[in-house]
Enzyme design. Structure first.
Site, PDB file in Angstrom:
ATOM      1  N   CYS A 119     -41.378  24.846   2.637  1.00  0.00           N
ATOM      2  CA  CYS A 119     -40.256  26.990   2.677  1.00  0.00           C
ATOM      3  C   CYS A 119     -41.117  27.169   1.045  1.00  0.00           C
ATOM      4  CB  CYS A 119     -39.134  26.178   2.139  1.00  0.00           C
ATOM      5  SG  CYS A 119     -38.293  27.883   1.359  1.00  0.00           S
ATOM      6  N   ASP A 168     -33.722 -13.594  -1.168  1.00  0.00           N
ATOM      7  CA  ASP A 168     -32.436 -13.387  -0.851  1.00  0.00           C
ATOM      8  C   ASP A 168     -31.352 -12.448  -1.257  1.00  0.00           C
ATOM      9  OD1 ASP A 168     -32.572 -10.684  -0.245  1.00  0.00           O
ATOM     10  OD2 ASP A 168     -32.028 -11.009   1.647  1.00  0.00           O
ATOM     11  N   LYS A 223     -39.924 -16.015  -1.024  1.00  0.00           N
ATOM     12  CA  LYS A 223     -39.030 -14.775  -1.415  1.00  0.00           C
ATOM     13  C   LYS A 223     -37.112 -15.101  -1.953  1.00  0.00           C
ATOM     14  CE  LYS A 223     -39.380  -9.658  -2.616  1.00  0.00           C
ATOM     15  NZ  LYS A 223     -37.915  -9.644  -2.387  1.00  0.00           N
ATOM     16  N   CYS A 278     -36.828  28.633   7.302  1.00  0.00           N
ATOM     17  CA  CYS A 278     -36.164  27.323   5.854  1.00  0.00           C
ATOM     18  C   CYS A 278     -35.171  27.474   6.039  1.00  0.00           C
ATOM     19  CB  CYS A 278     -36.355  27.549   4.438  1.00  0.00           C
ATOM     20  SG  CYS A 278     -35.533  26.332   3.396  1.00  0.00           S
ATOM     21  N   LYS A 308     -43.389  -9.715   2.959  1.00  0.00           N
ATOM     22  CA  LYS A 308     -42.555 -10.247   3.747  1.00  0.00           C
ATOM     23  C   LYS A 308     -42.397 -10.568   5.314  1.00  0.00           C
ATOM     24  CE  LYS A 308     -40.092  -7.374   0.838  1.00  0.00           C
ATOM     25  NZ  LYS A 308     -39.306  -5.872   1.266  1.00  0.00           N
ATOM     26  N   SER A 344     -40.589  -5.449  -9.862  1.00  0.00           N
ATOM     27  CA  SER A 344     -40.368  -5.468  -8.844  1.00  0.00           C
ATOM     28  C   SER A 344     -41.959  -6.134  -7.908  1.00  0.00           C
ATOM     29  CB  SER A 344     -39.923  -4.224  -7.894  1.00  0.00           C
ATOM     30  OG  SER A 344     -40.177  -3.342  -8.187  1.00  0.00           O
ATOM     31  N   ASP A 387       0.788  -1.112  -0.427  1.00  0.00           N
ATOM     32  CA  ASP A 387       0.331   0.138   0.055  1.00  0.00           C
ATOM     33  C   ASP A 387       0.783   1.281   0.109  1.00  0.00           C
ATOM     34  OD1 ASP A 387      -2.633  -1.530  -0.027  1.00  0.00           O
ATOM     35  OD2 ASP A 387      -2.818  -0.816   2.226  1.00  0.00           O
ATOM     36  N   TYR A 394     -37.724 -18.900 -10.798  1.00  0.00           N
ATOM     37  CA  TYR A 394     -39.585 -19.494 -11.312  1.00  0.00           C
ATOM     38  C   TYR A 394     -39.903 -17.850 -12.046  1.00  0.00           C
ATOM     39  CZ  TYR A 394     -37.105 -14.722  -9.293  1.00  0.00           C
ATOM     40  OH  TYR A 394     -36.067 -13.362  -8.171  1.00  0.00           O
ATOM     41  N   CYS A 430     -34.834  29.684  -2.657  1.00  0.00           N
ATOM     42  CA  CYS A 430     -33.977  28.121  -2.187  1.00  0.00           C
ATOM     43  C   CYS A 430     -33.229  27.263  -2.802  1.00  0.00           C
ATOM     44  CB  CYS A 430     -34.834  28.000  -1.200  1.00  0.00           C
ATOM     45  SG  CYS A 430     -34.919  27.237  -0.498  1.00  0.00           S
ATOM     46  N   CYS A 433     -32.462  28.284   3.383  1.00  0.00           N
ATOM     47  CA  CYS A 433     -32.449  29.929   2.867  1.00  0.00           C
ATOM     48  C   CYS A 433     -33.149  30.576   4.011  1.00  0.00           C
ATOM     49  CB  CYS A 433     -33.374  29.623   1.785  1.00  0.00           C
ATOM     50  SG  CYS A 433     -35.444  29.832   1.773  1.00  0.00           S
ATOM     51  N   GLU A 452     -44.455 -19.433  -2.762  1.00  0.00           N
ATOM     52  CA  GLU A 452     -43.068 -19.760  -3.020  1.00  0.00           C
ATOM     53  C   GLU A 452     -41.834 -18.563  -1.825  1.00  0.00           C
ATOM     54  OE1 GLU A 452     -43.465 -18.775  -6.953  1.00  0.00           O
ATOM     55  OE2 GLU A 452     -41.315 -18.267  -6.856  1.00  0.00           O
ATOM     56  N   GLU A 493     -33.545 -16.513  -9.017  1.00  0.00           N
ATOM     57  CA  GLU A 493     -32.808 -15.398  -8.442  1.00  0.00           C
ATOM     58  C   GLU A 493     -31.782 -16.309  -8.184  1.00  0.00           C
ATOM     59  OE1 GLU A 493     -34.589 -12.597  -7.254  1.00  0.00           O
ATOM     60  OE2 GLU A 493     -33.122 -11.815  -5.409  1.00  0.00           O
TER      61      GLU A 493
END
Ligand code: IVH
Length: 759
Positions: free
Chosen positions: A456, A129, A127, A438, A333, A92, A43, A245, A462, A441, A125, A183
């Site tokens: 704002c 990862d 999911k 804000c 999930k 997705s 390095d 799948y 801004c 600004c 089925e 997957e």
């Protein structure tokens, strides 16, 4: 080693030669470090070469090479992979988090399909990862494999996919064209073995003073790192697995059902997940979900939920897709993972629309394999312990700087705060005071009644808003200007010689640079080539798609879909801006009537009498003079299916606000706005404006609309002179009458089906 010449003593030739040598040397070191197992320089040596290279470049800037090591940031370039456009987009999935969401999913589908209580079967089925991969076979031979990428274009990882034992290289009895999707993942055992190997190797590297390699944080990262490895040999040494799948492009259907299609995959030699099961009710889905959840710990690979899909493929076809997710599938999930940490500060971010968003800065903590250091706090009510409707959340516990908070991640979403440990709160911690100015600004930040968010009021003055609007303008789904990203926008916004303060400034950049003393090409971080590339990328967008441009303007409520709907309806930019302008008086009347109606409702409630909503509405309307022309323009605008008053009003505001309008006009004046393609399908309804009314019996309204649009028709919610066809079912009322008055062709549902038959 020969003695090095001091940089200050170098001749031009010596410098050029030294830069060439250093570039080769550092390039090799980078490749060794990221690719092969053992880097061949330390390095310290690497850093010394890099410093010397920079010193020479500083003294001889004109000699800086195209492949200068100062421009390279170590990591293997992702440009290393070729790009592959997916023939069928890789989408997705929508999410379900509890039993109710699953029941709603079933309900939504029944409603869309107009089903009663007859049986509706799903597959369930695990999911997985990992990361999704699409593999294309032609005449049974693998031709390529691509990652999901952004859904429409992925990376060509064919060489690496060929090293995965679960993926057949050739298939007997396959359709001529077959894209198998699934997957790629790494098992727990292989992940641990890989990390152990890296750790062992690190001991060797450290012993000789070389930089250790980082171990992978989780199996998903390890799988992604291995699949997206430029050297297929390294991929080969890292055991990856694959579950099939789903599918993309096909020359012929695989089966009648999802389960049937999956079985075909198995017969082709793919591995399918043996926990895939057909379930005939939401209750059956949930019981299979529980079974999978119980087995989760002993599966030997990571899963993060259960995917449900409508089993009947004809129904899948009818259900189709929303913009990024199928209607026929959902991911249920597992509950998110939790972790406690300290909230160090609450920051306020100002977004594109001026919304003030509080963000929790956290002491970094690992939640489900990912290090989290920020979490969203939504808005001031949320911090105070209330939801948007004023109901108590977290048992009413507020959130303060210095608190111990429990953080959770659900899927890919931004981390959130689940709980606060009051016993650990420092005595002196004051409640959080949400700023009324804000922070960027200094303009007042106001919160309108009924709104959870504080905005704002600085508008264009801004800087935070302006920068966010610019970032949105150049983003992928908007103008998509290559080489002009977040970093460059921030730089140009601050640049005093060559500023970009508004979208139009982007298109004058090259021209201004031409007359500028401090030319872009002479600045740090820029080279002739990168400047030329940037200018070419900007030029490339001078012809710009109507919907992209409109979406890019970042008008409130005008998202991608609304922008597309508006573009399809008006076809030319001029027609849209004229219509928005013409509709102004009617829009104002609508807004004032709406406010009057709200006020009347609130007053009536407090005074305990019945609201005279219609009267107050009419009275407010009467104070505005609205010409028939304005009313017609407004009705036409808000009558576009999917465009309501909210979109209508903010579009109208943008086009009627003098400052904003002149900015828009200046921008559009420099561009050629490309109208959406006139529907090219050979369909009798292409380009026609169709209205559905009354009840439909063979399909639901939503399905009819989606089908008509797929055939190139515009579907409108109201009958006007522009309507070409009215499809009237039983119970049709005023719309049918109006159509008769206007002489518009009217047919019934069967007539419609005959018209579009076979298409
Ligand atoms: S079906 C049209 N099934 O989850 C959607 N996806 O959140 C097709 N995933 O991108 C996807 N296991 O990478 C499906 N059994 C499974 C899955 C699965 C994991 C991933 C996939 C997808 C993501 C969506």
């Amino acid at each position: 080693m020969a003695k090095e010449i001091a940089v200050t003593d170098m001749t031009v030739d010596q410098a050029r030669e030294a830069l060439a040598r250093l570039s080769a040397l550092l390039g090799q070191a980078n490749r060794d470090y990221h690719g092969a197992d053992a880097p061949n320089i330390s390095d310290a040596e690497y850093d010394r070469h890099k410093r010397r290279n920079a010193e020479i470049e500083a003294r001889f800037p004109e000699l800086k090479r195209e492949d200068s090591p100062t421009e390279q940031v170590g990591a293997a370039p992702t440009e290393g992979f070729g790009k592959i456009a997916h023939k069928v987009a890789m989408l997705s999935l929508g999410n379900a988090f509890d039993d109710q969401d699953v029941a709603d999913f079933d309900e939504r589908i029944r409603k869309y399909l107009g089903m009663g209580s007859e049986p509706l079967a799903f597959t369930a089925e695990p999911k997985i990862d990992g990361l999704s991969l699409s593999i294309r076979y032609e005449n049974g031979k693998m031709v390529y494999a691509a990652t999901r990428g952004d859904g429409s274009t992925g990376e060509d990882v064919t060489a690496n996919a060929r090293t995965i034992a679960d993926i057949p290289q050739s298939i007997a009895n396959a359709p001529e064209v077959l894209e198998v999707r699934g997957e790629v993942y790494m098992s727990h055992a292989d992940f641990e073995a890989l990390n152990a190997r890296i750790a062992e190797e690190n001991e060797r590297l450290e012993a000789v003073g070389k930089k250790p390699k980082t171990v992978f944080a989780n199996p998903r990262n390890a799988a992604a790192g291995s699949l997206r490895q430029l050297d297929a040999q390294i991929s080969r040494e890292r055991p990856l697995k694959f579950f099939a799948y789903a599918w993309g492009d096909l020359s012929e259907p695989l089966a009648d059902t999802q389960m049937g299609a999956i079985s075909r995959f198995q017969s082709f030699g793919f591995v399918i997940n043996d926990l895939t099961k057909v379930c005939d009710s939401p209750e059956a889905l949930i019981s299979h979900y529980k079974l999978i959840e119980e087995r989760r710990a002993t599966l030997g690979y990571d899963i993060d939920g259960v995917v449900y899909k409508v089993n009947d493929l004809a129904l899948q076809e009818r259900l189709g897709f929303r913009s990024t997710t199928p209607r026929w599938a959902i991911a249920h999930k597992f509950p998110a993972e939790l972790a406690w940490t300290r909230l160090e500060a609450i920051d306020i971010q100002v977004g594109r629309t001026g919304a003030l968003s509080p963000v929790a800065r956290l002491a970094p903590v690992t939640v489900g394999g990912v290090v989290v250091s920020n979490a969203t706090l939504h808005n001031e009510d949320y911090i105070a312990g209330r939801d948007s409707k004023g109901a108590i959340i977290r048992d009413g516990k507020d959130i303060r700087e210095g608190d111990w908070v429990q953080v959770y991640r659900a899927g890919d979403v931004i981390p959130k705060i689940a709980d606060v440990d009051l016993s650990k709160r420092p005595d002196a911690a004051p409640p959080y005071e949400f700023p009324e100015l804000c922070p960027e600004c200094g303009s007042p930040a106001v919160r309108e009644e009924g709104d959870a968010v504080r905005y704002c009021t600085g508008g264009m003055i801004c800087a935070a808003q302006a920068v966010e609007r610019l970032k949105h303008f150049v983003a992928r789904k908007a103008l998509d200007i290559e080489g002009l990203g977040t970093k460059q926008i921030e730089m140009f916004y601050e640049d005093t010689d060559l500023p970009i303060k508004t979208p139009a400034d982007i298109f004058t950049l090259a021209l201004r640079d031409g007359t500028n003393l401090t030319k872009l090409a002479n600045r740090k971080g820029w080279k002739d080539k990168s400047v030329a590339n940037l200018f070419a990328a900007i030029e490339d967008k001078r012809d710009i798609d109507f919907a992209r441009l409109l979406f890019g303007l970042g008008i409130r409520h005008v998202g991608e879909t609304a922008a597309k709907d508006l573009a399809l309806h008006y076809l030319t930019w001029n027609d849209m801006s004229e219509a928005a302008e013409k509709a102004r008086p009617a829009a104002l009347a609508w807004r004032s009537a709406d406010l009057a109606e709200d006020r009347e409702r609130v007053a009536a409630q407090t005074e305990g009498r019945r609201a005279k909503v219609k009267e107050s509405r009419d009275a407010a309307m009467a104070t505005h003079e609205v010409s028939a022309e304005a009313q017609a323009a407004w009705d036409d605008l808000t009558g576009i299916d999917g465009i309501g008053a909210a979109v209508g009003l903010s579009l109208n505001d943008a086009f009627a606000n003098e400052r904003e309008r002149s900015e828009i006009d200046r921008l559009v004046g420099m561009l050629t706005v490309v109208s959406p393609d006139a529907p090219t399908q050979d369909s009798p309804v292409a380009g026609k404006t169709v209205v559905f009314t009354g009840s439909l019996e063979k399909m639901t309204r939503a399905e009819a609309k989606a089908r008509a649009e797929a055939l190139g028709a515009k579907v409108s919610g109201s009958v006007s002179k522009k309507t070409d066809l009215l499809v009237a079912g039983p119970g049709a009322g005023s719309k049918a009458k109006k159509a008769v008055d206007l002489g518009i062709e009217t047919i019934d549902e069967d007539g419609w089906l005959t018209l579009i038959e076979g298409l």
